[in-house]
Scaffold this active site. Structure first.
Site, PDB file in Angstrom:
ATOM      1  CB  CYS A   1      -1.134  -0.075   1.215  1.00 30.31           C
ATOM      2  SG  CYS A   1      -0.259   0.028   2.736  1.00 30.31           S
TER       3      CYS A   1
ATOM      4  CG  HIS B   1      -4.198   0.680   4.508  1.00 27.76           C
ATOM      5  ND1 HIS B   1      -3.604   0.032   3.671  1.00 27.76           N
ATOM      6  CD2 HIS B   1      -5.267   1.362   3.964  1.00 27.76           C
ATOM      7  CE1 HIS B   1      -4.277   0.004   2.591  1.00 27.76           C
ATOM      8  NE2 HIS B   1      -5.262   0.850   2.528  1.00 27.76           N
TER       9      HIS B   1
END
Length: 457
Positions: A134, A388
């Site tokens: 990510c 994230h």
């Protein structure tokens, strides 16, 4: 007497006499002199480092006016290869204001840079997470929505002349071509960014597949690799020529550090190329962070400045300002702090505007330099090794989109401005007065016989 006892006595004897010798002949240490703070692979220079010495560094300074005054004392590195210029084989420093050094060669003409979208493009697709990627996906989405970069890559200019076996810019060109496969209005399907992932070790040797990395660090190494690609066909270029690459045309600018002697009031200016700004996350707004970045630091007591004009150590002030503003301004909030082997995150909200004037933070405060927001990268989590990353990007039709790996959704400016931003991407507004020029405090003289000086460290 047992063997173990004899060995123990021998060890005690050796330790005692070693300590006695050490006390009689102590090891004498002396302060280390370093050219920059220690960072991975020695690529980047930390700006406004509170631990950075300002007296004992080798350095040089630039003239303070078009009359090209004699050098005065300085205490920091300047007009140095910035992040993004490593790998071109040159560590030389130059002694002059960048306004006085015309490039020997133009790699990419400025007038060819297209800051606005030429056409309304289909919205970019999502990117499949290949396992803790990510950090990479969020950066790639920011870059895939940056108009001058995308339009250059879609033109295919780089790959036509590239002869590298493992070229990161060629891979980015292929990536953008997959994101925008045609000029229709239909969005392409989400795909795996395998081409970029396969180049992680080329981008930086310490990156590991399937390991979470810091998005800002990846971005800087990625742009650095693009710059290497731009220079691979050109050897022995001077600094001004290297900084006419398409990468520097898009992301590059200059900082100016000015040290002002409190006695004679004579300034010493030094310059450094930049590809982004890393600012503190201690205030409540972007304006607070920029004010802190340009805040003048007092050099006094044990940190006095040696003025070559006064020929002595004196109190002085040191200030960093933006000398030339980049076309694409990337701002990184320093949200992570490191203590030994642990990191912590500054998670508070920091406000940032949809548009703002960089002028008050430039070397010439009378300049007006407006920017508009085109991208926001967010980190959700408590450390660089967990959490994230996702991003918000402004598409070519003006609609804001959220890119969360392979999931893409519509967003709004209100939601975008309410994020816990880690990286901001701004585009310089296209006006007649906001061309990509050096600060107007100096006049560029187009002479080819300017004296250049190289200093090796």
């Amino acid at each position: 007497m047992s063997l173990a006892t004899l060995q123990g006595q021998s060890l005690d004897f050796a330790v005692k006499h070693s300590l006695d010798d050490l006390l009689k002949n102590p090891v004498r240490f002396r302060p280390a002199v370093v050219s920059s703070p220690s960072v991975p692979e020695g690529t980047y220079t930390v700006l406004n480092n509170p631990k950075q010495s300002t007296v004992s560094r080798k350095s040089f300074s630039a003239p303070t006016s078009p009359t090209r005054n004699k050098r005065s004392g300085s205490s920091s590195q300047e007009y140095k290869k910035s992040s993004g210029t490593r790998g071109d084989g040159a560590n030389d420093f130059v002694d002059e204001d960048p306004a006085f050094i015309p490039p020997a060669r133009i790699l990419f003409p400025e007038e060819k840079l297209s800051m606005e979208w030429d056409n309304i493009m289909p919205n970019a697709p999502g990117l499949v997470n290949l396992g803790n990627t990510c950090f990479m996906n969020s950066v790639l989405q920011l870059m895939t929505q940056t108009p001058p970069l995308v339009q250059y890559l879609l033109s295919g200019q780089h790959s036509l002349s590239c002869r590298m076996n493992a070229c990161v810019l060629c891979r980015m060109e292929q990536h953008v071509a997959r994101a925008y496969p045609n000029k229709g209005t239909k969005r392409a399907s989400a795909f795996k960014p395998s081409g970029i992932q396969s180049m992680l070790k080329v981008i930086s040797s310490h990156f590991r597949p399937y390991r979470q990395e810091d998005a800002h660090e990846f971005m800087r190494y990625l742009v650095d690799a693009w710059q290497k690609s731009c220079l691979q066909n050109h050897k022995n270029l001077d600094h001004p020529s290297r900084e006419t690459s398409v990468v520097h045309r898009i992301f590059g600018g200059y900082l100016r550090q000015q040290i002002l002697c409190s006695v004679c009031k004579k300034p010493s200016n030094t310059y450094q190329a930049l590809l982004d700004l890393s600012v503190d996350a201690k205030g409540s707004s972007l304006a607070d962070s920029l004010k802190h970045f340009v805040h003048a630091e007092k050099l006094t007591k044990q940190n006095k400045y040696r003025c070559e004009n006064c020929k002595q150590l004196v109190d002085a002030s040191k200030q960093m300002t933006i000398y030339r503003a980049p076309n694409i301004l990337t701002i990184h909030f320093k949200r992570f702090t490191f203590n030994g082997f642990q990191s912590s995150k500054i998670s508070k909200q920091i406000s940032y505007p949809e548009s703002f004037n960089l002028g008050p933070y430039m070397s010439d405060p009378n300049c007006s330099c407006w920017y508009e927001l085109i991208g926001v990268l967010v980190h959700a989590g408590g450390s660089t090794r967990s959490g994230h990353y996702y991003s918000f990007c402004k598409s070519s039709n003006g609609v804001w989109l959220k890119f969360d790996d392979d999931f893409v959704s519509n967003s709004s400016i209100d939601r975008v401005l309410n994020q816990q931003a880690y990286i901001l991407q701004y585009k310089r507004k296209s006006t007649s007065s906001s061309k990509h020029k050096l600060n107007t405090e100096n006049t560029v003289t187009k002479t080819s016989n300017k004296k250049r000086r190289k200093i090796s460290f």
